[in-house]
Design an enzyme around this catalytic site. Structure first.
Site, PDB file in Angstrom:
ATOM      1  N   GLU A 127       9.632  -1.260  -2.369  1.00 12.09           N
ATOM      2  CA  GLU A 127       9.604  -0.317  -1.255  1.00 12.09           C
ATOM      3  C   GLU A 127      10.917  -0.428  -0.486  1.00 12.09           C
ATOM      4  O   GLU A 127      11.353  -1.544  -0.176  1.00 12.09           O
ATOM      5  CB  GLU A 127       8.436  -0.614  -0.311  1.00 12.09           C
ATOM      6  CG  GLU A 127       8.279   0.447   0.754  1.00 12.09           C
ATOM      7  CD  GLU A 127       7.092   0.221   1.686  1.00 12.09           C
ATOM      8  OE1 GLU A 127       6.915   0.999   2.620  1.00 12.09           O
ATOM      9  OE2 GLU A 127       6.338  -0.738   1.464  1.00 12.09           O
ATOM     10  N   GLU A 270       2.865  -5.069   0.448  1.00  9.52           N
ATOM     11  CA  GLU A 270       1.456  -4.912   0.108  1.00  9.52           C
ATOM     12  C   GLU A 270       1.195  -4.487  -1.323  1.00  9.52           C
ATOM     13  O   GLU A 270       0.172  -3.870  -1.616  1.00  9.52           O
ATOM     14  CB  GLU A 270       0.832  -3.870   1.054  1.00  9.52           C
ATOM     15  CG  GLU A 270       1.285  -2.429   0.826  1.00  9.52           C
ATOM     16  CD  GLU A 270       2.462  -1.997   1.668  1.00  9.52           C
ATOM     17  OE1 GLU A 270       2.676  -0.786   1.841  1.00  9.52           O
ATOM     18  OE2 GLU A 270       3.185  -2.887   2.176  1.00  9.52           O
ATOM     19  N   ASN A 271       2.079  -4.801  -2.267  1.00  3.37           N
ATOM     20  CA  ASN A 271       1.883  -4.394  -3.659  1.00  3.37           C
ATOM     21  C   ASN A 271       0.434  -4.596  -4.091  1.00  3.37           C
ATOM     22  O   ASN A 271      -0.178  -5.620  -3.808  1.00  3.37           O
ATOM     23  CB  ASN A 271       2.777  -5.224  -4.587  1.00  3.37           C
ATOM     24  CG  ASN A 271       4.159  -5.424  -4.030  1.00  3.37           C
ATOM     25  OD1 ASN A 271       4.914  -4.485  -3.901  1.00  3.37           O
ATOM     26  ND2 ASN A 271       4.477  -6.655  -3.674  1.00  3.37           N
ATOM     27  N   GLU A 304      -0.972  -6.886   5.524  1.00  3.22           N
ATOM     28  CA  GLU A 304      -0.759  -6.534   4.115  1.00  3.22           C
ATOM     29  C   GLU A 304      -2.088  -6.324   3.391  1.00  3.22           C
ATOM     30  O   GLU A 304      -2.196  -5.436   2.537  1.00  3.22           O
ATOM     31  CB  GLU A 304       0.081  -7.605   3.426  1.00  3.22           C
ATOM     32  CG  GLU A 304       1.416  -7.900   4.090  1.00  3.22           C
ATOM     33  CD  GLU A 304       2.268  -6.668   4.351  1.00  3.22           C
ATOM     34  OE1 GLU A 304       2.162  -5.682   3.599  1.00  3.22           O
ATOM     35  OE2 GLU A 304       3.048  -6.680   5.327  1.00  3.22           O
ATOM     36  N   HIS A 307      -3.497  -2.930   4.156  1.00  5.56           N
ATOM     37  CA  HIS A 307      -2.800  -1.864   3.436  1.00  5.56           C
ATOM     38  C   HIS A 307      -3.521  -1.481   2.137  1.00  5.56           C
ATOM     39  O   HIS A 307      -3.250  -0.405   1.598  1.00  5.56           O
ATOM     40  CB  HIS A 307      -1.384  -2.308   3.077  1.00  5.56           C
ATOM     41  CG  HIS A 307      -0.338  -1.865   4.048  1.00  5.56           C
ATOM     42  ND1 HIS A 307      -0.269  -0.590   4.549  1.00  5.56           N
ATOM     43  CD2 HIS A 307       0.716  -2.533   4.591  1.00  5.56           C
ATOM     44  CE1 HIS A 307       0.771  -0.492   5.362  1.00  5.56           C
ATOM     45  NE2 HIS A 307       1.385  -1.653   5.413  1.00  5.56           N
TER      46      HIS A 307
END
Length: 891
Positions: A127, A270-271, A304, A307
């Site tokens: 990101e 936050e993958n 995170e 998210h």
């Protein structure tokens, strides 16, 4: 010099993608001196874009193309066009498979975007637009795909191989290598892709969801940090439970993983299923992390994790909509932290930060709306406006709709847009539609101006009382200053929560003209929607004192002609904890401004004793939350005083504030000493616990010590040294060190700094705190100290945490030394930005903020700051990150 200006990108030019990617299959071959990435993309023409087969333009940067195959046809050089940023080719069918192989070099990637190495491990940060540095792709958030990822690496050097989703297969290869395959069943954009390969240990736990599913939880760290993960794990489990209880959001994969890395441009990412964190946001143990660090870990882990729904399951259509996920999730993590700790103190901390830093951003050359209308470099728009002000916009929605109405709106939003990439307008529409379904007439059209208009609105309030008619009127006048590209602003919707207090501090029943008696309540929310608007309350038997903007119900600059006596009264009687604190801040600002004027005129300095007595009342009130007392004892910062000044006189601000602190130390010595000793005794008797009540006690203890040491009394120095030496936690140890660093006790300061560095030289994060304490010290010689510290073995410009800890702390927190009249602080910062521009443009651009606010200062400093910005602009080829900030600052 740059010969080509970076391209400006506009929201108005948005178009849906020409092609979509249904399946993404990736294979990574990881080696120490290069990596190979093989991508198989199952693509099709986007039916929303109509008929025909336009050229396919893929994003790609710093990639060495090795092969390219469309369906079964291997493409030759003449079959495609390749530039530094794009790969263009011509599809021959509406659906096709594209295979590519590229070579990349993570080992030399100092920008920390895409795939890079940190402390010997491979990791990613995609990101906003980092995935294009991994392979050729449609690197935009509205292209969502199912990812299957295989990794291959040396088993000895990289025994752990991780990616998004669930693990589905693994095995060994020849040559001491091994492989693992991960599959993510959920559609996601490329910015949520993650990969980690390294020699990592983990702690493991599990969580039972509300539908009785067992989820495996793992936190991966380097072996030496395995004992610092439990707080993060506890925070994760609290977050998962809270999101179920408050939002009914259940986790959707079989495993949730966090990996801590040392080199990271942001706080965390936050993958999907594999969150990659800056190690500073994971590692926490009493001996090495402060209370603030523990709270930050808890908040960032929550952010995170939240998210997963507000950002992953429902993501943003384009980067202009960034606050759709970030503002909403900041609001969610703030509410979580408020529930876990003190709600009032959390609100005070957030608003103090917003007023000092985001309001300054709104008033500067980089001012932009929560949903900006243009950018050159998206990395520059991960800003306080998008995050913190975006959160305040969501909070206003909750205030207007009520908690139940807001929950209905969020439920509808998640249900309606699950698996989609959407816009801020979609979020607002869900809130409005949910209200309509519940029978509440609501039009949020005007409210959406918060997303499109930049700047901080000013809200001036005046009063009128008619004793004969027993009516009390409040008139609100709103305006918003011009900002870059926006001269005239239309009125906002400003929710003002308020109460009216009688002479005993009791809340009066509030009923507007025309309302029945049944409508009377003690606290209510008024919606100010016009440039000027009045509200009249009836049956008010005496002139009341208004408690305005309770809980900071809107991110505005409020002005009301409170006298100092009235502010003292609100400090003592207001039932709204935030407004009690705010009254104290307003009183302190009035007193400090008076002192600043005295400094500027060369007059003797006299501290208004009403501030002393107001703080004495707070300090001796043992019924108050100690954390609240600590907040009320904290004077407005020099940065905030500069922000609210028309022309910031840093020398006068510093002199006035230091004089006030010294006077308060002397006048309040006895109650400060008593509170310090009481809390210190409690600290000695109690083992460290990372809980709100313990945080509160230590915060009061430490601010009392910071005042007490100003008295320079031997018993206080002895107490400070004792606290440093025997403390069983970093909160008390670092607080004592900070007091000594800012004291005149030179020998003790030097000895304690040396002792601290020797004890913690092997702990990078603790050394960051050691750097920051010294960088922020307002004692003379600040720049020389920072320059000397840059030669310390623990410092390196290649690590973002070190840059923030030393250079960022000096330029952002040490106003008196950074703004030295000779411009030496400005020259120093410019030199660091020029150096960082070549290696890590994101970090370089983020260090620029203090220079961009040159218009806030006197003519001499303005000229010096502008000269450094111009020097940066002329220094050579600039990254788009740095070029955008510098060029806009000089307009």
């Amino acid at each position: 010099m740059r010969t080509e200006q970076p391209k400006m990108i506009y929201l108005k030019d948005y178009q849906a993608p020409e092609y979509l990617i249904d399946e993404t299959n990736l294979t990574f071959e990881l080696f120490d001196d290069h990596s190979l990435v093989h991508a198989q993309l199952l693509m099709r023409r986007n039916p929303a874009r109509g008929a025909g087969l336009p050229p396919l333009v893929l994003d790609g940067q710093q990639l060495e193309l090795l092969s390219l195959v469309m369906d079964d046809h291997e493409l030759q050089v003449g079959d495609y066009q390749l530039t530094d940023n794009h790969l263009t080719l011509q599809p021959t069918a509406a659906s096709f498979t594209l295979n590519s192989s590229v070579r990349i070099h993570p080992e030399t990637n100092t920008a920390l975007e895409g795939l890079y190495k940190s402390s010997g491990m491979f990791c990613t940060q995609c990101e906003a637009e980092g995935f294009r540095k991994i392979t050729y792709y449609l690197d935009r958030p509205d292209v969502m795909s199912r990812f299957t990822t295989s990794l291959s690496a040396s088993k000895q050097d990289y025994p752990v191989l991780l990616s998004n989703g669930n693990p589905i297969a693994s095995g060994s290869e020849e040559g001491g290598r091994h492989w693992a395959t991960w599959q993510d069943p959920f559609m996601k954009p490329a910015y949520l892709f993650a990969l980690v390969a390294g020699d990592l240990w983990c702690i493991e736990d599990s969580f039972t969801t509300m539908s009785a599913r067992e989820v495996t939880l793992r936190i991966y760290v380097e072996p030496e940090n395995i004992d610092k993960c439990q707080h993060a794990m506890d925070s994760l489990k609290k977050s998962m439970r809270w999101d179920e209880e408050v939002y009914s959001r259940e986790y959707d994969l079989d495993i949730f993983m966090i990996v801590a890395v040392n080199d990271f441009n942001m706080g965390a990412m936050e993958n999907k299923g594999l969150n990659i964190f800056n190690s500073s946001c994971v590692l926490a143990r009493a001996e090495t992390a402060t209370d603030a660090a523990h709270q930050r870990v808890e908040a960032v882990v929550a952010h995170e994790y939240f998210h997963n729904w507000s950002g992953n399951r429902v993501t943003c259509r384009d980067w202009f909509q960034l606050s759709l996920k970030e503002g909403f999730t900041v609001f969610r993590d703030a509410e979580f932290s408020a529930d876990m700790n003190s709600r009032t103190v959390k609100r005070i901390e957030d608003v103090a930060y917003l007023r000092t830093h985001q309001f300054a951003e709104d008033a500067g050359p980089m001012a932009h709306a929560v949903r900006p209308d243009s950018f050159m470099e998206i990395s520059n728009f991960y800003t306080l406006t998008v995050y913190e002000k975006g959160s305040e916009v969501v909070r206003m929605l909750q205030t207007l709709l009520g908690a139940e109405g807001f929950r209905r709106g969020s439920d509808l939003y998640f249900a309606r847009h699950d698996g989609q990439a959407v816009t801020c307008d979609d979020f607002i529409q869900a809130m409005q539609d949910a209200a309509s379904i519940a029978g509440q007439a609501l039009d949020l059209s005007q409210f959406k101006r918060w997303y499109s208009q930049a700047g901080t609105p000013r809200l001036a309030v005046s009063e009128a009382y008619d004793p004969a008619a027993k009516t009390y009127s409040l008139t609100f006048r709103q305006d918003c200053p011009a900002s870059p590209g926006q001269v005239a602003k239309l009125p906002f919707v400003i929710p003002v929560e308020l109460a009216l207090l009688d002479d005993q501090g009791r809340e009066l029943p509030l009923r507007l003209v025309g309302e029945g008696a049944e409508a009377a309540v003690s606290t209510r929310v008024l919606s100010v929607v016009e440039a000027e608007q009045s509200f009249t309350f009836v049956d008010i038997a005496e002139r009341p004192l208004p408690s305005l903007l309770r809980g900071f119900s809107a991110p505005v600059k409020l002005s009301f002609p409170y006298s100092r006596a009235q502010l003292q009264f609100l400090m003592q009687h207001d039932s709204d904890g935030f407004n009690r604190w705010d009254a104290g801040q307003q009183l302190a600002v009035q007193v400090l401004r008076e002192l600043i004027g005295q400094v500027q005129r060369g007059e003797p300095l006299l501290l208004d004793q009403r501030l002393v007595e107001a703080l004495r009342t707070v300090l001796t009130n043992e019924s108050l939350d100690p954390a609240m007392v600590a907040e009320m004892l904290s004077l407005p910062s020099e940065a905030y005083l500069a922000e609210i000044s028309e022309v910031a006189d840093v020398d006068a601000i510093h002199a006035a504030r230091e004089f006030a602190r010294k006077q308060l130390s002397e006048a309040l010595f006895e109650p400060l000493w008593q509170r310090y000793q009481d809390n210190r005794v409690a600290s000695r008797r109690t083992a460290y616990v990372a809980q709100a009540a313990h945080f509160a006690r230590r915060s009061l203890q430490n601010i009392a010590l910071s005042y007490l040491l100003l008295s320079e009394r031997p018993q206080v120095l002895a107490a400070c040294l004792e606290q440093y030496e025997v403390a069983d936690n970093m909160t008390e140890r670092l607080a004592a060190l900070a007091c000594l660093v800012n004291s005149p006790f030179e020998n003790e300061r030097a000895q304690t700094l040396a002792d601290f560095a020797e004890q913690f030289k092997a702990n990078s994060l603790v050394m960051d705190q050691w750097f920051s304490v010294q960088a922020a010290s307002g004692l003379p010689g600040g720049l020389q100290r920072v320059q000397q510290l840059m030669t310390h073995p623990a410092f390196t410009l290649s690590n973002p945490n070190k840059v923030r800890a030393l250079i960022g702390a000096f330029a952002g927190q040490n106003l008196i030394n950074f703004h030295a009249a000779d411009g030496s602080g400005y020259r120093f910062l410019a030199e660091q930005v020029i150096s960082l521009n070549a290696s890590n443009p994101q970090i370089a651009s983020r260090q620029l903020a203090p220079l961009t606010r040159w218009r806030k200062y006197d003519a001499s400093r303005q000229a010096l700051m502008k000269a450094e910005l111009e020097r940066i602009l002329a220094s050579g080829e600039l990254s788009s990150d740095v070029y955008e900030v510098v060029s806009k600052s000089l307009l």
